[in-house]
Design a protein around this motif. Structure first.
Motif, short mmCIF file in Angstrom:
data_model
loop_
_atom_site.label_atom_id
_atom_site.label_comp_id
_atom_site.label_asym_id
_atom_site.label_seq_id
_atom_site.Cartn_x
_atom_site.Cartn_y
_atom_site.Cartn_z
N GLU A 109 0.75 -1.01 0.00
CA GLU A 109 0.00 -0.11 0.04
C GLU A 109 0.72 1.42 -0.12
OE1 GLU A 109 -3.63 1.76 2.54
OE2 GLU A 109 -2.50 0.14 3.40
N GLN A 110 1.95 1.41 0.68
CA GLN A 110 2.91 2.31 0.92
C GLN A 110 3.48 2.53 -0.59
OE1 GLN A 110 5.55 1.63 4.07
NE2 GLN A 110 4.57 3.01 5.35
N ALA A 111 4.03 1.49 -1.14
CA ALA A 111 4.56 1.57 -2.24
C ALA A 111 3.60 2.32 -3.60
CB ALA A 111 5.17 0.03 -2.95
N ILE A 112 2.48 1.79 -3.53
CA ILE A 112 1.34 1.92 -4.42
C ILE A 112 1.22 3.75 -4.34
CG2 ILE A 112 -1.06 1.78 -5.10
CD1 ILE A 112 -0.71 -1.14 -4.50
N THR A 113 1.07 4.00 -2.98
CA THR A 113 0.58 5.33 -2.60
C THR A 113 1.83 6.34 -3.33
OG1 THR A 113 -0.59 4.48 -0.81
CG2 THR A 113 0.09 6.82 -0.80
N GLU A 114 2.93 6.01 -3.11
CA GLU A 114 4.36 6.82 -3.29
C GLU A 114 4.12 6.91 -4.98
OE1 GLU A 114 7.61 5.05 -1.30
OE2 GLU A 114 6.93 5.64 0.66
N THR A 115 4.01 5.90 -5.55
CA THR A 115 3.96 5.76 -7.03
C THR A 115 2.92 6.65 -7.66
OG1 THR A 115 4.84 3.41 -6.80
CG2 THR A 115 3.91 4.20 -9.08
N ALA A 116 1.75 6.66 -6.94
CA ALA A 116 0.72 7.24 -7.39
C ALA A 116 1.09 8.94 -7.19
CB ALA A 116 -0.68 6.95 -6.44
N LYS A 117 1.70 9.38 -6.05
CA LYS A 117 1.93 10.67 -5.96
C LYS A 117 3.15 11.01 -6.90
CE LYS A 117 1.05 10.68 -1.14
NZ LYS A 117 1.69 10.78 0.14
N ARG A 118 4.00 10.35 -7.53
CA ARG A 118 4.91 10.82 -8.47
C ARG A 118 4.29 10.99 -9.79
NH1 ARG A 118 9.03 6.28 -7.88
NH2 ARG A 118 8.23 5.63 -5.72
#
Length: 126
Positions: free
Chosen positions: A63-72
């Motif tokens: 979930e953290q990795a997906i959230t960070e990627t979505a922000k980028r």
């Protein structure tokens, strides 16, 4: 005559009330089969529950990795519409960005793109 009718009635009830031999054995096998089915269903439910628990434990780091990627990923790069600041007088470049055509496009291509956008935004659509 009445004796014959009474005996036939007695035979009819005797046929229904008689228990076939080995009926107890068949019932025991039926009970064992039902017990096996219930055990199999219970084990299946337990397996699904443990798999779900494992998936939820894996989901937290993902979930953290997906959230960070979505922000980028910038939101504007996902949209096909031009969201720029409009100038006082519209330039050819800005008009081509709004229509989704190249600045050097011909009149036919510009008219087709304009018609497509007008149809999409028309209030009587649908």
């Amino acid at each position: 005559m009445e004796g014959a009718a009474a005996s036939s009635e007695g035979l009819r009830y005797a046929e229904y009330s008689r228990v076939p031999t080995g009926a107890g054995k068949g019932q025991a096998e039926l009970d064992r089969g039902l017990a096996r089915t219930m055990i199999a269903v219970g084990l299946g439910v337990a397996t699904v529950a443990f798999a779900g628990r494992y998936a939820f434990h894996l989901w937290k780091p993902l979930e953290q990795a997906i959230t960070e990627t979505a922000k980028r990923i910038s939101i504007s790069s996902l949209s096909s519409y031009y969201k720029g600041g409009f100038e006082q007088k519209m330039s050819r470049r800005e008009a081509s960005l709004i229509l989704g055509v190249s600045p050097s496009a011909g009149k036919a291509k510009i008219r087709t793109a304009h018609r497509r956008i007008m149809i999409l935004n028309h209030p009587d659509k649908g």
